[in-house]
Design a protein around this motif. Structure first.
Motif, PDB file in Angstrom:
ATOM      1  N   ALA A 244      17.604  30.337  52.506  1.00  0.00           N
ATOM      2  CA  ALA A 244      19.011  30.692  52.731  1.00  0.00           C
ATOM      3  C   ALA A 244      19.926  29.660  52.072  1.00  0.00           C
ATOM      4  O   ALA A 244      20.939  30.008  51.451  1.00  0.00           O
ATOM      5  N   LEU A 245      19.568  28.394  52.217  1.00  0.00           N
ATOM      6  CA  LEU A 245      20.355  27.339  51.568  1.00  0.00           C
ATOM      7  C   LEU A 245      20.267  27.441  50.049  1.00  0.00           C
ATOM      8  O   LEU A 245      21.268  27.274  49.335  1.00  0.00           O
ATOM      9  N   LEU A 246      19.076  27.734  49.540  1.00  0.00           N
ATOM     10  CA  LEU A 246      18.883  27.875  48.103  1.00  0.00           C
ATOM     11  C   LEU A 246      19.688  29.047  47.552  1.00  0.00           C
ATOM     12  O   LEU A 246      20.362  28.917  46.524  1.00  0.00           O
ATOM     13  N   PHE A 247      19.641  30.188  48.217  1.00  0.00           N
ATOM     14  CA  PHE A 247      20.368  31.368  47.736  1.00  0.00           C
ATOM     15  C   PHE A 247      21.872  31.129  47.742  1.00  0.00           C
ATOM     16  O   PHE A 247      22.560  31.410  46.756  1.00  0.00           O
ATOM     17  N   SER A 248      22.385  30.630  48.851  1.00  0.00           N
ATOM     18  CA  SER A 248      23.831  30.396  48.923  1.00  0.00           C
ATOM     19  C   SER A 248      24.246  29.288  47.966  1.00  0.00           C
ATOM     20  O   SER A 248      25.309  29.370  47.336  1.00  0.00           O
ATOM     21  N   GLY A 249      23.422  28.267  47.811  1.00  0.00           N
ATOM     22  CA  GLY A 249      23.729  27.194  46.865  1.00  0.00           C
ATOM     23  C   GLY A 249      23.741  27.673  45.428  1.00  0.00           C
ATOM     24  O   GLY A 249      24.565  27.256  44.614  1.00  0.00           O
ATOM     25  N   THR A 250      22.824  28.582  45.108  1.00  0.00           N
ATOM     26  CA  THR A 250      22.783  29.122  43.755  1.00  0.00           C
ATOM     27  C   THR A 250      24.020  29.962  43.467  1.00  0.00           C
ATOM     28  O   THR A 250      24.618  29.865  42.388  1.00  0.00           O
ATOM     29  N   VAL A 251      24.427  30.781  44.424  1.00  0.00           N
ATOM     30  CA  VAL A 251      25.653  31.565  44.242  1.00  0.00           C
ATOM     31  C   VAL A 251      26.848  30.624  44.118  1.00  0.00           C
ATOM     32  O   VAL A 251      27.709  30.814  43.246  1.00  0.00           O
ATOM     33  N   TYR A 252      26.895  29.599  44.962  1.00  0.00           N
ATOM     34  CA  TYR A 252      27.971  28.609  44.849  1.00  0.00           C
ATOM     35  C   TYR A 252      28.003  28.026  43.437  1.00  0.00           C
ATOM     36  O   TYR A 252      29.051  27.960  42.796  1.00  0.00           O
ATOM     37  N   PHE A 253      26.854  27.597  42.942  1.00  0.00           N
ATOM     38  CA  PHE A 253      26.766  26.960  41.624  1.00  0.00           C
ATOM     39  C   PHE A 253      27.225  27.909  40.513  1.00  0.00           C
ATOM     40  O   PHE A 253      28.057  27.547  39.673  1.00  0.00           O
ATOM     41  N   VAL A 254      26.703  29.120  40.507  1.00  0.00           N
ATOM     42  CA  VAL A 254      27.053  30.075  39.448  1.00  0.00           C
ATOM     43  C   VAL A 254      28.539  30.419  39.508  1.00  0.00           C
ATOM     44  O   VAL A 254      29.231  30.414  38.474  1.00  0.00           O
ATOM     45  N   PHE A 255      29.052  30.710  40.685  1.00  0.00           N
ATOM     46  CA  PHE A 255      30.475  31.034  40.808  1.00  0.00           C
ATOM     47  C   PHE A 255      31.347  29.844  40.429  1.00  0.00           C
ATOM     48  O   PHE A 255      32.389  30.011  39.795  1.00  0.00           O
ATOM     49  N   ASP A 256      30.921  28.657  40.811  1.00  0.00           N
ATOM     50  CA  ASP A 256      31.673  27.451  40.465  1.00  0.00           C
ATOM     51  C   ASP A 256      31.757  27.281  38.951  1.00  0.00           C
ATOM     52  O   ASP A 256      32.822  26.999  38.403  1.00  0.00           O
ATOM     53  N   VAL A 257      30.654  27.484  38.263  1.00  0.00           N
ATOM     54  CA  VAL A 257      30.633  27.337  36.804  1.00  0.00           C
ATOM     55  C   VAL A 257      31.453  28.444  36.135  1.00  0.00           C
ATOM     56  O   VAL A 257      32.196  28.195  35.190  1.00  0.00           O
ATOM     57  N   VAL A 258      31.346  29.656  36.639  1.00  0.00           N
ATOM     58  CA  VAL A 258      31.982  30.795  35.977  1.00  0.00           C
ATOM     59  C   VAL A 258      33.471  30.918  36.301  1.00  0.00           C
ATOM     60  O   VAL A 258      34.283  31.111  35.395  1.00  0.00           O
TER      61      VAL A 258
ATOM     62  N   VAL B 115      27.556  34.297  50.954  1.00  0.00           N
ATOM     63  CA  VAL B 115      26.116  34.554  50.937  1.00  0.00           C
ATOM     64  C   VAL B 115      25.452  33.895  52.136  1.00  0.00           C
ATOM     65  O   VAL B 115      24.588  34.489  52.797  1.00  0.00           O
ATOM     66  N   PHE B 116      25.840  32.659  52.475  1.00  0.00           N
ATOM     67  CA  PHE B 116      25.229  31.973  53.603  1.00  0.00           C
ATOM     68  C   PHE B 116      25.519  32.707  54.912  1.00  0.00           C
ATOM     69  O   PHE B 116      24.606  32.942  55.718  1.00  0.00           O
TER      70      PHE B 116
ATOM     71  N   GLY C 195      36.149  29.699  43.888  1.00  0.00           N
ATOM     72  CA  GLY C 195      35.267  30.870  43.819  1.00  0.00           C
ATOM     73  C   GLY C 195      33.850  30.522  44.231  1.00  0.00           C
ATOM     74  O   GLY C 195      33.174  31.314  44.885  1.00  0.00           O
ATOM     75  N   GLY C 196      33.413  29.342  43.845  1.00  0.00           N
ATOM     76  CA  GLY C 196      32.080  28.899  44.225  1.00  0.00           C
ATOM     77  C   GLY C 196      31.946  28.757  45.728  1.00  0.00           C
ATOM     78  O   GLY C 196      30.946  29.189  46.316  1.00  0.00           O
ATOM     79  N   ILE C 197      32.950  28.156  46.333  1.00  0.00           N
ATOM     80  CA  ILE C 197      32.914  27.972  47.789  1.00  0.00           C
ATOM     81  C   ILE C 197      32.914  29.317  48.496  1.00  0.00           C
ATOM     82  O   ILE C 197      32.104  29.557  49.401  1.00  0.00           O
ATOM     83  N   VAL C 198      33.795  30.221  48.079  1.00  0.00           N
ATOM     84  CA  VAL C 198      33.863  31.539  48.709  1.00  0.00           C
ATOM     85  C   VAL C 198      32.533  32.287  48.533  1.00  0.00           C
ATOM     86  O   VAL C 198      31.989  32.844  49.492  1.00  0.00           O
TER      87      VAL C 198
END
Length: 174
Positions: free
Chosen positions: A110-124, A137-138, A129-132
């Protein structure tokens, strides 16, 4: 209510075997998803845009890689445990340990999935957006992985109570 009373006629050994097979299948699912995500993460440094990451984004990325490895190692610990207690007549201990291992793997996932979405959204799209995205997801994962099972537990308990009333000659009110 015992397992036999619910219609499943199995010995304790058969029940432990069935439970272990269930845990193995669930671990396969967790591990497959994690391996795909880890593979994705490991390809990122070879992309041109990777060099534009901020120091914070690089740190988040490295934490995610480590978390992917942790999930894999935790899930594989059930396999290692099984190998080390194989033929020691400890299936009940293995099932109990496997349950803990699987729960730890799910939490880390769960931490990995939400962290990955955070990372991708943050970069894009940027930090907000990354935080949201990560929080969404978390929270969604936490809701699905806790509320749904707890709701089903309540349902199972209600079914047990209705079964007990029916077998005692009482009415279940329906």
């Amino acid at each position: 209510m015992s397992t036999t009373e619910r219609g499943r006629h199995e010995t304790p050994t058969e029940r432990w075997d069935r439970n272990w097979v269930d845990i193995q299948q669930e671990l396969r699912i967790v591990q497959t998803g994690t391996q795909i995500l880890a593979g994705f993460l490991l390809t990122l440094p070879f992309q041109q845009r990777f060099s534009t990451l901020t120091g914070r984004q690089e740190t988040v990325y490295l934490v995610l890689v480590v978390l992917a490895v942790v999930v894999t190692v935790v899930a594989l610990s059930a396999v290692a445990t099984h190998r080390l207690v194989f033929r020691q007549r400890q299936k009940h201990d293995l099932v109990r340990a496997g349950n803990v291992i699987l729960l730890a793997a799910l939490i880390a996932s769960a931490l990995l999935f939400s962290g990955t979405v955070y990372f991708v959204f943050d970069v894009v799209i940027g930090g907000a957006g990354g935080i949201v995205g990560g929080v969404a997801v978390f929270v969604g994962t936490a809701a699905l992985w806790t509320a749904l099972p707890f709701g089903l537990r309540r349902t199972a308990r209600d079914v047990d109570e209705a079964h007990e009333r029916a077998t005692d000659g009482g009415s279940d009110g329906a």
